[in-house]
Design a protein around this motif. Sequence first.
Motif, PDB file in Angstrom:
ATOM      1  N   UNK A  34      47.235  40.192  44.738  1.00 10.33           N
ATOM      2  CA  UNK A  34      47.309  38.894  44.050  1.00 10.33           C
ATOM      3  C   UNK A  34      45.926  38.266  43.926  1.00 10.33           C
ATOM      4  N   UNK A  35      45.141  38.339  44.985  1.00  7.04           N
ATOM      5  CA  UNK A  35      43.838  37.680  44.939  1.00  7.04           C
ATOM      6  C   UNK A  35      42.821  38.470  44.138  1.00  7.04           C
ATOM      7  N   UNK A  38      44.858  38.116  40.461  1.00  2.00           N
ATOM      8  CA  UNK A  38      45.175  36.739  40.092  1.00  2.00           C
ATOM      9  C   UNK A  38      46.383  36.652  39.155  1.00  2.00           C
ATOM     10  N   UNK A 122      42.828  24.950  45.039  1.00  2.00           N
ATOM     11  CA  UNK A 122      43.262  26.366  45.107  1.00  2.00           C
ATOM     12  C   UNK A 122      43.222  26.987  43.715  1.00  2.00           C
ATOM     13  N   UNK A 125      39.639  27.701  42.879  1.00  2.28           N
ATOM     14  CA  UNK A 125      39.176  28.846  43.676  1.00  2.28           C
ATOM     15  C   UNK A 125      39.687  30.144  43.046  1.00  2.28           C
ATOM     16  N   UNK A 126      40.925  30.082  42.646  1.00  3.37           N
ATOM     17  CA  UNK A 126      41.543  31.260  42.031  1.00  3.37           C
ATOM     18  C   UNK A 126      40.785  31.678  40.774  1.00  3.37           C
ATOM     19  N   UNK A 129      37.254  32.958  41.634  1.00  5.24           N
ATOM     20  CA  UNK A 129      37.297  34.327  42.167  1.00  5.24           C
ATOM     21  C   UNK A 129      37.496  35.339  41.039  1.00  5.24           C
ATOM     22  N   UNK A 140      35.134  39.979  49.130  1.00  2.79           N
ATOM     23  CA  UNK A 140      35.404  38.614  49.613  1.00  2.79           C
ATOM     24  C   UNK A 140      36.872  38.472  50.017  1.00  2.79           C
ATOM     25  N   UNK A 172      29.429  35.321  47.480  1.00  3.53           N
ATOM     26  CA  UNK A 172      29.496  33.930  47.951  1.00  3.53           C
ATOM     27  C   UNK A 172      28.525  33.054  47.167  1.00  3.53           C
ATOM     28  N   UNK A 175      30.165  32.315  43.850  1.00  2.00           N
ATOM     29  CA  UNK A 175      31.258  31.343  44.031  1.00  2.00           C
ATOM     30  C   UNK A 175      30.685  29.943  44.276  1.00  2.00           C
ATOM     31  N   UNK A 176      29.600  29.894  44.981  1.00  2.60           N
ATOM     32  CA  UNK A 176      28.960  28.596  45.257  1.00  2.60           C
ATOM     33  C   UNK A 176      28.628  27.876  43.955  1.00  2.60           C
TER      34      UNK A 176
END
Lengths: 186, 229
Positions: A34-35, A38, A122, A125-126, A129, A140, A172, A175-176
């Motif tokens: 899932x991650x 997505x 969330x 974030x999704x 990612x 990650x 990371x 993502x930052x």
Amino acid sequence: MTDNQLIQRTLHGEPDAFGVLVMRWERQIYGLALRVLSHEEDAKDICQETFLSAFRNLHKFRGEAQFSSWIYRIALNLCNTKLRRERSKPTFELDEEIEIPERWANPNVIDSHTAASREEVAGFVRRALKAIPPEMREVIVMKEYEGLKFEEIAEILKVPVSTVKTRLYTGLGQLRKRLEHLKDAL
Amino acid sequence: MKNAGENLHQEWREQLIAYIYQECTREEATRFEEHLGLCAECQRDVSEFSAVRNRLQSWQIKEYPHVRVEVKPSFLASLSQATRLLPLWGRVIGAAAAAVLVLAVFNADLRLGGQEGFRLSFSLLPQARPVSDVHATNPQTGAQDRTEILAVVNKLIDESEKQQARELQVKLTELRSQLESDHRVNLVKFSEGLKRDQRVQLEQFRRSIALAPDLTWGNLRDASDSQSR
């Protein structure tokens, strides 16, 4: 009963033993899929395919590595195949730009009433990612959500530990940038 | 010099990652902390990466679907399991039966001796062997066998015909005796009927004579004449 004992029982004609393995690992595999993908339905399909593939190829499992590493690798290979197919399809989503709500554009207006809920964060974030390259995303996900050690990730991906660390650092960092606007959100 | 600097920085990045995920030894952590006190970039990375990690944890899966995986043992696995349950002699018999079945399915043709020596052939389609091929190596023996076969066939035909004639004869005899029996019964019935009629007529005649006392031969003749007229 250990994973290896369950594997031996399955190989000796006890499909129920494999059912125990599925119950033991389905959450982790679904979470990983899932991650990485997505997409809930795709994650379910990948999860199912992973266990079917594992069952069909169980006789090839040598027991040198852990069963978890082996099944994670199967799941990731299936995810990557899925992602490659998705990339080859024409799509109108050319960029994963994250729309920032106007109320967050100005940090001064953020207060307890307007702050992003956990679900909203969330969601960001999704999407963040999903926007980073898959090889960083999978590292990650395995580190942050599955809690695997660097050595285990290296074993699953068949890469050196230093590569795992580098991918984590770069991932990371990306993502930052993508989540910068959430600095004050939580 | 630049490469050396990059390599050094790369090393610190790896140490940074090991440090924030707490996968380094105490000595490595101490060494990195010493570096951290001097490096603003690493300080910023540690701080911001920690924030990113916190945000990543906001994505938690609330519901996990139950994955349904139906696994059925393959035919070979089932066969293997069933075979294991059999004793040794059972396995041997089973293997022999399977071999015979396979040979039959593929129309195996095994020949030994003759000019061709050993020959084993398979075919998916059953092949009718030509008559000429049966005794291809010895034509004289073939002709002799054919004569014998013809004689046997002729004999069988003769016997069959005789049998049919016998059965026909028996049926005719039965039919004839049946007809004779029926005929006799009819004759007896007819004879009895005739006798009964004659007796009745005679009786009537006697009565008529008894009722006529003046009957003479002359009256009788007159009466008979008048009756005939």
